[in-house]
Design a protein around this motif. Structure first.
Motif, PDB file in Angstrom:
ATOM      1  N   THR A 136      52.522  43.985   4.824  1.00  0.00           N
ATOM      2  CA  THR A 136      53.337  45.698   4.646  1.00  0.00           C
ATOM      3  C   THR A 136      52.826  45.848   3.146  1.00  0.00           C
ATOM      4  OG1 THR A 136      55.529  45.628   4.067  1.00  0.00           O
ATOM      5  CG2 THR A 136      55.172  43.866   3.213  1.00  0.00           C
ATOM      6  N   GLY A 137      53.307  46.292   2.803  1.00  0.00           N
ATOM      7  CA  GLY A 137      53.431  47.951   1.140  1.00  0.00           C
ATOM      8  C   GLY A 137      54.336  47.560   0.982  1.00  0.00           C
ATOM      9  N   ASP A 138      53.889  48.289  -1.049  1.00  0.00           N
ATOM     10  CA  ASP A 138      54.876  47.833  -2.178  1.00  0.00           C
ATOM     11  C   ASP A 138      56.511  49.273  -1.517  1.00  0.00           C
ATOM     12  OD1 ASP A 138      52.920  47.149  -3.548  1.00  0.00           O
ATOM     13  OD2 ASP A 138      52.116  48.505  -4.269  1.00  0.00           O
ATOM     14  N   VAL A 139      56.364  49.541  -0.647  1.00  0.00           N
ATOM     15  CA  VAL A 139      57.739  50.485  -0.412  1.00  0.00           C
ATOM     16  C   VAL A 139      58.532  49.964   1.066  1.00  0.00           C
ATOM     17  CG1 VAL A 139      58.110  52.918  -0.075  1.00  0.00           C
ATOM     18  CG2 VAL A 139      56.505  52.527  -1.341  1.00  0.00           C
ATOM     19  N   ASP A 140      59.357  50.194   0.514  1.00  0.00           N
ATOM     20  CA  ASP A 140      60.169  49.699   1.559  1.00  0.00           C
ATOM     21  C   ASP A 140      60.629  50.748   2.871  1.00  0.00           C
ATOM     22  OD1 ASP A 140      63.045  49.640   3.345  1.00  0.00           O
ATOM     23  OD2 ASP A 140      64.007  48.866   2.117  1.00  0.00           O
ATOM     24  N   PHE A 141      59.375  50.705   4.041  1.00  0.00           N
ATOM     25  CA  PHE A 141      59.392  51.906   5.101  1.00  0.00           C
ATOM     26  C   PHE A 141      60.303  52.968   5.496  1.00  0.00           C
ATOM     27  CE2 PHE A 141      57.175  53.015   8.611  1.00  0.00           C
ATOM     28  CZ  PHE A 141      56.632  54.686   8.186  1.00  0.00           C
ATOM     29  N   GLU A 142      61.518  50.972   6.371  1.00  0.00           N
ATOM     30  CA  GLU A 142      62.491  51.902   7.385  1.00  0.00           C
ATOM     31  C   GLU A 142      62.997  53.036   6.014  1.00  0.00           C
ATOM     32  OE1 GLU A 142      62.211  51.647  10.012  1.00  0.00           O
ATOM     33  OE2 GLU A 142      60.146  50.422  10.149  1.00  0.00           O
ATOM     34  N   ALA A 143      63.733  52.439   5.109  1.00  0.00           N
ATOM     35  CA  ALA A 143      64.782  53.184   4.650  1.00  0.00           C
ATOM     36  C   ALA A 143      64.350  53.968   3.705  1.00  0.00           C
ATOM     37  CB  ALA A 143      65.334  52.355   2.908  1.00  0.00           C
ATOM     38  N   VAL A 144      63.325  54.507   3.099  1.00  0.00           N
ATOM     39  CA  VAL A 144      62.239  55.339   2.024  1.00  0.00           C
ATOM     40  C   VAL A 144      61.870  56.414   2.914  1.00  0.00           C
ATOM     41  CG1 VAL A 144      60.441  56.151   0.935  1.00  0.00           C
ATOM     42  CG2 VAL A 144      61.552  54.014   0.056  1.00  0.00           C
ATOM     43  N   SER A 145      61.743  55.756   4.670  1.00  0.00           N
ATOM     44  CA  SER A 145      60.936  57.798   5.621  1.00  0.00           C
ATOM     45  C   SER A 145      62.383  58.346   6.043  1.00  0.00           C
ATOM     46  CB  SER A 145      60.966  56.325   6.792  1.00  0.00           C
ATOM     47  OG  SER A 145      59.792  56.242   6.866  1.00  0.00           O
ATOM     48  N   GLU A 146      63.368  57.592   5.914  1.00  0.00           N
ATOM     49  CA  GLU A 146      64.648  58.363   5.285  1.00  0.00           C
ATOM     50  C   GLU A 146      64.905  59.323   4.865  1.00  0.00           C
ATOM     51  OE1 GLU A 146      66.950  58.065   8.505  1.00  0.00           O
ATOM     52  OE2 GLU A 146      66.043  56.519   9.044  1.00  0.00           O
ATOM     53  N   LYS A 147      64.351  59.829   3.995  1.00  0.00           N
ATOM     54  CA  LYS A 147      64.642  60.388   2.347  1.00  0.00           C
ATOM     55  C   LYS A 147      63.282  61.206   1.614  1.00  0.00           C
ATOM     56  CE  LYS A 147      66.595  59.175  -0.958  1.00  0.00           C
ATOM     57  NZ  LYS A 147      67.130  58.325  -2.238  1.00  0.00           N
ATOM     58  N   ALA A 148      61.759  60.556   2.553  1.00  0.00           N
ATOM     59  CA  ALA A 148      60.946  61.582   2.002  1.00  0.00           C
ATOM     60  C   ALA A 148      60.513  62.066   2.703  1.00  0.00           C
ATOM     61  CB  ALA A 148      59.769  60.042   1.870  1.00  0.00           C
ATOM     62  N   SER A 149      59.078  63.219   2.252  1.00  0.00           N
ATOM     63  CA  SER A 149      59.286  64.878   3.294  1.00  0.00           C
ATOM     64  C   SER A 149      57.650  64.114   4.239  1.00  0.00           C
ATOM     65  CB  SER A 149      58.639  65.645   2.745  1.00  0.00           C
ATOM     66  OG  SER A 149      58.026  65.704   1.249  1.00  0.00           O
ATOM     67  N   PHE A 150      56.792  63.214   3.731  1.00  0.00           N
ATOM     68  CA  PHE A 150      55.646  62.157   4.004  1.00  0.00           C
ATOM     69  C   PHE A 150      56.064  60.656   3.104  1.00  0.00           C
ATOM     70  CE2 PHE A 150      54.577  66.816   3.883  1.00  0.00           C
ATOM     71  CZ  PHE A 150      53.558  67.241   4.963  1.00  0.00           C
ATOM     72  N   ILE A 151      55.456  60.229   4.027  1.00  0.00           N
ATOM     73  CA  ILE A 151      54.967  58.989   3.627  1.00  0.00           C
ATOM     74  C   ILE A 151      53.998  57.952   4.274  1.00  0.00           C
ATOM     75  CG2 ILE A 151      56.403  57.930   5.622  1.00  0.00           C
ATOM     76  CD1 ILE A 151      57.513  55.876   3.492  1.00  0.00           C
ATOM     77  N   THR A 152      53.139  57.152   3.949  1.00  0.00           N
ATOM     78  CA  THR A 152      51.949  56.472   5.096  1.00  0.00           C
ATOM     79  C   THR A 152      52.394  55.459   5.194  1.00  0.00           C
ATOM     80  OG1 THR A 152      51.206  55.676   2.607  1.00  0.00           O
ATOM     81  CG2 THR A 152      50.159  57.495   2.878  1.00  0.00           C
ATOM     82  N   PRO A 153      52.242  55.152   5.894  1.00  0.00           N
ATOM     83  CA  PRO A 153      52.385  53.412   6.647  1.00  0.00           C
ATOM     84  C   PRO A 153      51.461  52.338   5.901  1.00  0.00           C
ATOM     85  CG  PRO A 153      51.359  54.654   8.283  1.00  0.00           C
ATOM     86  CD  PRO A 153      51.132  55.929   7.251  1.00  0.00           C
TER      87      PRO A 153
END
Ligand code: NDP
Length: 286
Positions: free
Chosen positions: A240-257
């Motif tokens: 897993t990364g340093d970012v809370d992927f599920e929740a941050v995906s809802e807000k970001a325009s682009f995200i790396t998995p």
């Protein structure tokens, strides 16, 4: 919902480019780029990484060598090997897998690698060139991050960029690259006050911390581009990364998995730097 920045797709495009360039270099000059990986001790993760590098080299027409040394190897022995590789004309890139065992001075070893073969970009000479804005070898993970942003046409110029992490491997060099691309860069670390307020201003947020799910949605601005460098192993063994992927995906325009984001870029950029080194050898032979 954020668009995914797919590291597998971007890294494949870099590998395809390297395969083409390496084949042309061989045709024109007879030079085959060569990479030597040096591994001391038996760290399982490092062994997997080195094996993946070998496979990746084979696929793009780069000659590769692995030097596996026992954990008891002395500093002098390791220095001897590095010096031998510095002189070896088949080898254009030398990679010393970190971490090294505690009895070996890591800084001394990294400074012994010839700056002309330092495809990781860790030698102070190459760090200096990077800071100056004329990099010879851009460290692989930071270079890979810039490639990803470019691939998705994400403009850096004038953007508020926040990098969390100030390591020599990721945080500092990626900050420098983003600055050279005219981002307004803020570097955060463990002593940063009110981190949430700083990250909340970022148009582009880079997380290179090494703490699972540390960056939560309330730390991210709506529409931000989020680059997650972290690689953390969960209790169930999954990455897993340093970012809370599920929740941050809802807000970001682009995200790396994670996995499948920044990770695959690192090896691709290593191949690219090895090609660059071989090319400059060919040019200096002219
Ligand atoms: P380091 O441990 O060297 O650096 C971590 C940084 O995070 C430090 O600057 C530290 O601050 C900062 N930090 C730690 N805790 C906090 C906090 N609570 N608040 C703010 N900042 C904090 O790690 P690396 O840079 O080497 O790696 C970072 C992550 O990236 C790791 O998960 C690593 O596995 C991964 N990685 C991934 C790669 C890839 O190919 N995808 C390649 C390299 C690394 P301070 O300096 O004050 O201690």
């Amino acid at each position: 919902m954020a668009e995914l920045i797919d590291g597998k797709v971007v890294s494949q495009s870099v590998r395809d480019e390297v395969a083409e360039l390496a084949s042309k270099l061989k045709q024109d000059t007879g030079i085959v780029p060569g990479l030597a990986a040096v591994l001391v001790g038996d760290d399982a993760a490092s062994e997997i990484y080195v094996r993946n590098k070998r496979k990746a080299c084979e696929k793009v027409g780069i000659y590769s060598e692995e030097h596996k040394l026992p954990a008891e190897t002395t500093e002098e022995q390791l220095l001897g090997l590095v010096n031998k590789l510095n002189e070896d004309t088949k080898i254009h890139g030398i990679l010393v897998q970190l971490p090294l065992p505690g009895h070996i001075d890591e800084t001394k070893i990294l400074r012994t690698v010839s700056p002309l073969k330092d495809v990781d970009g860790f030698h102070p000479y190459n760090v200096g060139l990077l800071v100056e804005g004329n990099p010879r070898f851009v460290s692989c993970t930071p270079g890979g991050i810039i490639k990803m942003l470019d691939f998705y046409n994400i403009d850096i110029k004038g953007k508020d960029v926040v990098v969390v992490g100030r390591s020599n491997i990721v945080g500092k060099p990626v900050s420098m690259l983003l600055l050279h691309r005219h981002g307004t860069v803020t570097i955060c670390h463990s002593r940063t006050k009110d981190l949430k307020e700083v990250t909340g201003r970022a148009d582009i947020l880079v997380a290179a911390i090494g703490r699972a799910n540390f960056i939560t949605a309330d730390m991210v601005k709506d529409g931000a581009v989020v680059i997650d460098v972290g690689i953390n192993r969960k209790d169930d063994g999954k990455l897993t990364g340093d970012v809370d992927f599920e929740a941050v995906s809802e807000k970001a325009s682009f995200i790396t998995p994670v996995p499948g984001g920044v990770g695959p870029m690192t090896i691709a950029m290593l191949l690219y730097n090895t090609y660059l080194s071989a090319k400059s050898t060919a040019e200096s032979n002219k």
